[in-house]
Write a protein that holds these residues in place. Sequence first.
Motif: not given
Length: 400
Positions: A37-42, A47-48, A107-108, A189-192
């Motif tokens: 997700a980091y690689a894709e979303i950023t 996002f930027q 975003f996740m 799954t639901n926590y970050f």
Amino acid sequence: MTTPFAPMPDAQGYFGPYGGQLVPPFLKQAMDDIGKAYAEITQRADFQQELRELQTDYVGRPSPIFHARRLSQQLGGAQIHLKREDLNHTGAHKINHCLGEALLARFMNKTKVIAETGAGQHGVALATACALVGIPCEIHMGQVDIEKEHPNVTKMRILGATLVPVTRGAATLKEAVDNAFEEYLKDPTNYFYAIGSVVGPHPFPMMVRDFQSIVGREAREQFLGKHGKLPDYAAACVGGGSNAMGLFTAFLEDESVKLVGVEPAGEGTDKPGRHAATLTMGKPGEIHGMKCYVLEDAPGVPAAVHSIASGLDYPGIGPQHSYLKDIGRVQYEVADDKETLDAYMRLSRVEGIVPALESAHAVAWAMRVAPGLGKEVNILVNLSGRGDKDADYVAHKLGL
């Protein structure tokens, strides 16, 4: 020619022999999901753009570089310059990665953000970022640090964070990390889990470094623009290592710039359990899902640690720092509690800048070496945070 610095980390999250993802199989999937997700979303434009706007209009970036002229003059040697991360919203560099992590969590579609904190700056910054993006925030903090850093505890509660006191063991940063990670394991799954430094399993050392690298990019451009050259030294305090990696990353390939990380010697590196000089006195091991230098009492048993600065008393270290030590690119020094207190008071009274006790370690090192260097030498110190959180503690300790 390939440099020792690229790519870092590799696909498995290793910086040389350090780093990795030393977690149970069920958690590995959660870590991989975050990395993906980091690689894709950023890379997404929305996002930027949102992060850039928040860095400018919310955090107040770019933070300035201040020439500490009076201090430099009194010391009679090198010129000391301060990268003023203490002027950021929430008072430290921590907001840089907290905004990135909170945005990533939103975003996740995560339902709760969990974190540990030592000095409370990461906790305050994350509580701030979570209030901004609208995600519940839970902060785990050692009871010793809660009592020592009361102003930050109050701020976290005002910002709406749930504060979880940790009373086991030494009741400081390591125990807070353990406790927060255990809570995260209940529902990855639901926590970050928003790790507060360049530590932990991959992708966190990479993520936090990337979000913090804005410090070094700004500093390099600012110093070059103002002085027509790069600084001779770039220095920062090192606990887990996020503010230092934020500064160092932009200068890694500039051979003319000597990079210095300053660890806490506490009451003396000759006193086991009374310092937190991991790179200076530790050895390669494993802690919190990564391979790195560790202070241990026995294999797999982290040692007790101490620092006057709550944000630095950690028995591990970021894996990239471990690698940079081994290849000799960064010189790691120490500053003890006494000279750190002296630096805290002197910067306050000579320049009117009250530094965080963490940052004062780097200031102490600069003050120590400046008199032996020529006046044409420039030392850039990352003043990673402000010291109002420490004021009552320092005043009590010094009888002010």
